[in-house]
Design an enzyme around this catalytic site. Structure first.
Site, short mmCIF file in Angstrom:
data_model
loop_
_atom_site.label_atom_id
_atom_site.label_comp_id
_atom_site.label_asym_id
_atom_site.label_seq_id
_atom_site.Cartn_x
_atom_site.Cartn_y
_atom_site.Cartn_z
N LYS A 106 0.83 -1.22 0.00
CA LYS A 106 0.00 0.00 0.00
C LYS A 106 0.85 1.26 0.00
CE LYS A 106 -0.56 -2.14 3.36
NZ LYS A 106 -0.38 -2.89 4.63
N GLU A 130 -5.10 -5.44 -5.14
CA GLU A 130 -6.22 -5.71 -4.22
C GLU A 130 -5.74 -5.90 -2.78
OE1 GLU A 130 -9.91 -6.21 -4.92
OE2 GLU A 130 -9.48 -5.68 -2.86
N GLY A 188 1.38 -11.50 13.19
CA GLY A 188 1.66 -11.14 11.79
C GLY A 188 0.76 -10.04 11.25
N LYS A 206 -3.81 3.57 2.78
CA LYS A 206 -4.95 2.84 2.21
C LYS A 206 -6.08 3.80 1.83
CE LYS A 206 -4.00 -1.34 4.92
NZ LYS A 206 -4.24 -1.95 6.24
N GLY A 303 -3.06 -10.55 7.86
CA GLY A 303 -2.73 -11.95 8.12
C GLY A 303 -2.35 -12.66 6.84
P1 NAP Z 1 7.27 -9.65 5.95
O1 NAP Z 1 6.67 -10.76 6.70
O2 NAP Z 1 8.31 -8.81 6.61
O3 NAP Z 1 7.80 -10.22 4.57
C1 NAP Z 1 8.62 -9.52 3.70
C2 NAP Z 1 9.62 -10.51 3.15
O4 NAP Z 1 10.34 -9.90 2.10
C3 NAP Z 1 10.63 -10.97 4.21
O5 NAP Z 1 10.67 -12.37 4.24
C4 NAP Z 1 11.93 -10.35 3.73
O6 NAP Z 1 13.06 -11.15 3.94
C5 NAP Z 1 11.70 -10.27 2.25
N1 NAP Z 1 12.55 -9.27 1.61
C6 NAP Z 1 12.82 -8.01 2.01
N2 NAP Z 1 13.61 -7.39 1.13
C7 NAP Z 1 13.85 -8.29 0.15
C8 NAP Z 1 14.58 -8.24 -1.04
N3 NAP Z 1 15.25 -7.15 -1.41
N4 NAP Z 1 14.60 -9.34 -1.83
C9 NAP Z 1 13.93 -10.45 -1.47
N5 NAP Z 1 13.21 -10.55 -0.35
C10 NAP Z 1 13.16 -9.49 0.46
O7 NAP Z 1 6.14 -8.61 5.49
P2 NAP Z 1 4.61 -8.92 5.14
O8 NAP Z 1 3.79 -8.73 6.36
O9 NAP Z 1 4.50 -10.19 4.39
O10 NAP Z 1 4.27 -7.69 4.20
C11 NAP Z 1 4.68 -7.66 2.86
C12 NAP Z 1 3.87 -6.61 2.12
O11 NAP Z 1 2.49 -6.92 2.21
C13 NAP Z 1 4.01 -5.20 2.67
O12 NAP Z 1 3.93 -4.29 1.61
C14 NAP Z 1 2.77 -5.04 3.56
O13 NAP Z 1 2.36 -3.72 3.72
C15 NAP Z 1 1.76 -5.81 2.75
N6 NAP Z 1 0.62 -6.35 3.50
C16 NAP Z 1 0.83 -7.07 4.62
C17 NAP Z 1 -0.28 -7.63 5.27
C18 NAP Z 1 -0.13 -8.44 6.51
O14 NAP Z 1 -1.14 -8.83 7.09
N7 NAP Z 1 1.07 -8.75 6.97
C19 NAP Z 1 -1.55 -7.43 4.75
C20 NAP Z 1 -1.71 -6.67 3.58
C21 NAP Z 1 -0.60 -6.14 2.94
P3 NAP Z 1 13.66 -11.52 5.39
O15 NAP Z 1 12.85 -12.70 5.81
O16 NAP Z 1 15.07 -11.83 5.14
O17 NAP Z 1 13.43 -10.30 6.24
N1 HSE Z 2 -0.41 -3.93 9.11
C1 HSE Z 2 -1.60 -3.94 8.33
C2 HSE Z 2 -2.79 -3.95 9.26
C3 HSE Z 2 -1.62 -5.16 7.46
O1 HSE Z 2 -2.61 -4.14 10.46
O2 HSE Z 2 -3.91 -3.74 8.79
C4 HSE Z 2 -2.75 -5.14 6.48
O3 HSE Z 2 -2.57 -4.16 5.52
#
Ligand code: NAP
Ligand code: HSE
Length: 431
Positions: A106, A130, A188, A206, A303
């Site tokens: 986002k 999305e 998470g 968002k 999540g």
């Molecule tokens: P996360 O758990 O921190 O995952 C990100 C992953 O990307 C980590 O495993 C990290 O590696 C890896 N990474 C970072 N830099 C990299 C690079 N240059 N090359 C390859 N891999 C790399 O984060 P997440 O919660 O999945 O979030 C990811 C995205 O989704 C973000 O934009 C977030 O805003 C969005 N999002 C998250 C959620 C949620 O519920 N978590 C919901 C909606 C959207 P390492 O393991 O080595 O750190």
């Molecule tokens: N950190 C974000 C939240 C993940 O808590 O809503 C979903 O975008």
């Protein structure tokens, strides 16, 4: 005839990991239901072990983004890294190579959408996001397709899972802010830096995307009023409950002839409002269109698997739609003409004060509000003395009539400069 589609996943964390599992476990199902065979052809990780733990074939672990992009079996690139640096560079590289991109990011879409979309258009590929807003809830598709027949007039949203989880637990269990934040991180929900969640930045990013799509004009996130939840005291949640209110971090977007009004802040809403039933990491968007009237979309806003649901749905959409849709508005940083923003919005306010327990204190406070043009509809005293010093103080709360933000701010300033009371909390009420 089954269509073959190859994808690459960049980043196998919470969202990327869930996306990998969903694609692998549902592969046969998508062949039957969508007529597409989606195979994961490449992954790019920073920590190789994360890929191995998920059961990824070591042969598809790439060493660089160049290797991913050069792989002719990769049609769609999924970005689940987060942040604006590597993610932006990688997405631009994929788009320039004519590969459509699906992202959950986002912050990147909010800040660089115009540039990414321009590159996608030039190279005839799609940009899908999305999962960037409201996790597994299909709000983007709803705005792009489902409510296009309407003038969308208003959106009220609980669009951050972390803060909703924290406020729900503080309200239900009386748990402290710090304890609940740690739980949200281990589940998470929270971003790597929880400041983005608790201070409202995530919701602002968002809201900028959602309101741009809803109001067909580019809404810059810099114009969105923002206040987080880190200073919320359980006392105010309890006072609110007694008055029939629930506290939520609300994202508010209104579009009228006055302009667009956009804000993210802790908000009391009446217990009869459908959004008060949205608890824990669940999210919802309550939207009003001129034809459809009110609709509410509800579901898990964060999540691993809920967000993967949105990512994979975008992959399937990209795989099954040859016509690509772009923004309906001039997607530059600020839009074609400067958008008219309403900054001095109006609201009802809850104010909690610590008041000197002396004859005439309340009259003086009411006088200060009156001098600043703020009308009060309710005043109450809750609890007992706050101290037993020379000048004891008592907690007093009051509710104002609808007034301008500028007026309440000048009243608060005048009270804090007086020697009669201190404003301890100011919370907006959405009636
Ligand atoms: P996360 O758990 O921190 O995952 C990100 C992953 O990307 C980590 O495993 C990290 O590696 C890896 N990474 C970072 N830099 C990299 C690079 N240059 N090359 C390859 N891999 C790399 O984060 P997440 O919660 O999945 O979030 C990811 C995205 O989704 C973000 O934009 C977030 O805003 C969005 N999002 C998250 C959620 C949620 O519920 N978590 C919901 C909606 C959207 P390492 O393991 O080595 O750190
Ligand atoms: N950190 C974000 C939240 C993940 O808590 O809503 C979903 O975008």
């Amino acid at each position: 005839m089954i269509k073959k589609v190859g994808v690459a996943i960049l980043g196998l964390g919470v969202v990327g990991g869930g996306t990998y599992k969903t694609l692998v476990e549902h592969r046969e199902y998508y062949k039957k239901t969508q007529g597409v065979d989606v195979s994961v052809e490449s992954v790019l990780v920073r920590t190789k072990q994360k890929a191995l733990d998920l059961g990824v074939d070591p042969a598809i672990i790439a060493n660089s983004i160049a290797e991913v992009i050069a792989n002719p079996a990769v049609d769609i690139v999924i970005e689940t890294i987060g942040g604006c640096e590597a993610a932006k560079e990688y997405i631009l590289a994929a788009l320039k190579e004519g590969k459509s991109v699906v992202t959950a990011n986002k912050e990147l879409i909010c800040k660089h959408w115009h540039e990414l979309e321009r590159t996608a258009k030039r190279n005839g590929c799609g940009l899908y996001f999305e999962a960037s807003c409201v996790g597994g809830v299909p709000i983007i598709r709803t705005l792009l397709d489902g409510v296009q027949s309407n003038y969308v007039q208003e959106m009220l949203g609980i669009i951050n899972g972390t803060t909703n989880y924290i406020l729900t637990r503080m309200s239900k269990d009386g748990a402290s802010y710090e304890t609940v934040l740690k739980d949200a991180q281990s589940l998470g929900y929270a971003e790597a830096d929880p400041t983005n969640d608790v201070e409202g930045f995530d919701a602002v990013y968002k809201l900028s995307i959602l309101s741009s799509l809803a109001f067909h004009q580019k809404i810059s996130y810099e114009h969105i009023f923002r206040e987080g939840i880190s200073k919320i005291d359980t006392k105010d949640i309890e006072f609110g409950k007694d008055m029939g209110y629930t506290l939520k971090l609300l994202a508010i977007a209104k579009n009228s002839e006055k302009g667009v009004e956009l804000r993210v802040h802790p908000t009391f809403i009446r217990n009869s409002h459908p959004l008060t039933g949205v608890n824990d990491a669940f999210n919802a968007v309550y939207l009003k269109g001129d034809a459809v009237d009110n609709i509410m979309l509800y579901g898990r806003g964060a999540g691993s698997l809920p967000t993967a649901s949105a990512v994979v749905s975008d992959v399937l959409y990209a795989a099954t739609h040859s016509e690509i849709k772009y923004a309906t508005f001039n997607n530059s940083v600020e839009g074609a003409e400067k958008v008219k923003y309403v900054s001095d919005f109006q609201s009802v306010y809850y104010v909690r004060l610590s008041v000197e327990d002396e004859v005439g204190s309340l009259a003086r406070i009411c006088g200060i509000f009156a001098n600043n043009g703020v009308s009060i509809v309710e005043v109450g005293q809750k609890g007992h003395y706050l101290g037993d010093g020379e000048k004891p103080r008592v907690p007093v709360y009051l509710i104002t009539n609808k007034t301008f933000e500028s007026k309440i701010n000048s009243a608060v300033k005048a009270i804090n400069e007086s020697n009669v009371a201190t404003v301890e909390a100011l919370i907006r009420i959405e009636e």
